[in-house]
Design a protein around this motif. Structure first.
Motif: not given
Length: 174
Positions: A159-172
């Protein structure tokens, strides 16, 4: 052992004490010993709990801990008896476990030696890798293998990895 105490035991408790005699313990394997250990520990815990509850309840009626001490003698004696039986069984479990550990260790060493001698005659690199695996080496860290996580830990990490990936995708996406 006190004969009066033995006479106050129920049939099941008397059998439990008899199972912990030296000759009876010698005939049990490791799993049976662990089962006996658990049953004796339960009996000991039962009488310790009964003794403590009775003693705390008697303090108010007798006026102090010292005066209520003699009232709960039977539960205290039973708890002590099962404590000594538990100590016997624990020693036997430790002995059997140590013996099993030494047997497994000698088997592992023999397997590693046989692989090592076979490797010196044909394909040394492959044999060294197999021998290292047979020894149970945990990798470059040396001693211990890495602990496996429980299901809850795996889910939380994912869940933590997925949340981090979502944040990064939002920034990108900016």
């Amino acid at each position: 052992m006190n004969q009066g105490l033995l006479n106050s035991l129920s049939d099941a408790e008397r059998l439990l004490v008899a199972e912990a005699e030296r000759d009876a313990l010698q005939r049990l394997d490791e799993d049976e010993l662990l089962d006996l250990h658990q049953r004796v520990r339960r009996a000991r815990t039962k009488y310790v709990k009964n003794y403590r509850r009775g003693a705390s309840a008697a303090v108010a009626s007798t006026g102090g801990r010292g005066l209520s001490y003699a009232r709960n003698q039977r539960d205290r004696d039973k708890a002590e008896l099962f404590e000594s039986v538990l100590a016997k069984v624990s020693r036997e479990v430790a002995t059997v476990a140590r013996r099993a550990s030494m047997e497994l260790r000698s088997e592992r060493i023999a397997a590693a030696r046989s692989v090592k001698t076979a490797g010196s005659t044909a394909g040394g690199a492959v044999a060294r890798v197999e021998a290292q695996g047979a020894r149970g080496s945990g990798g470059e860290g040396g001693g211990r293998a890495r602990a496996t996580k429980t299901t809850g830990g795996l889910k939380k990490d994912a869940s933590s990895r997925a949340a981090g990936a979502r944040r990064q995708a939002k920034r990108d996406a900016r």
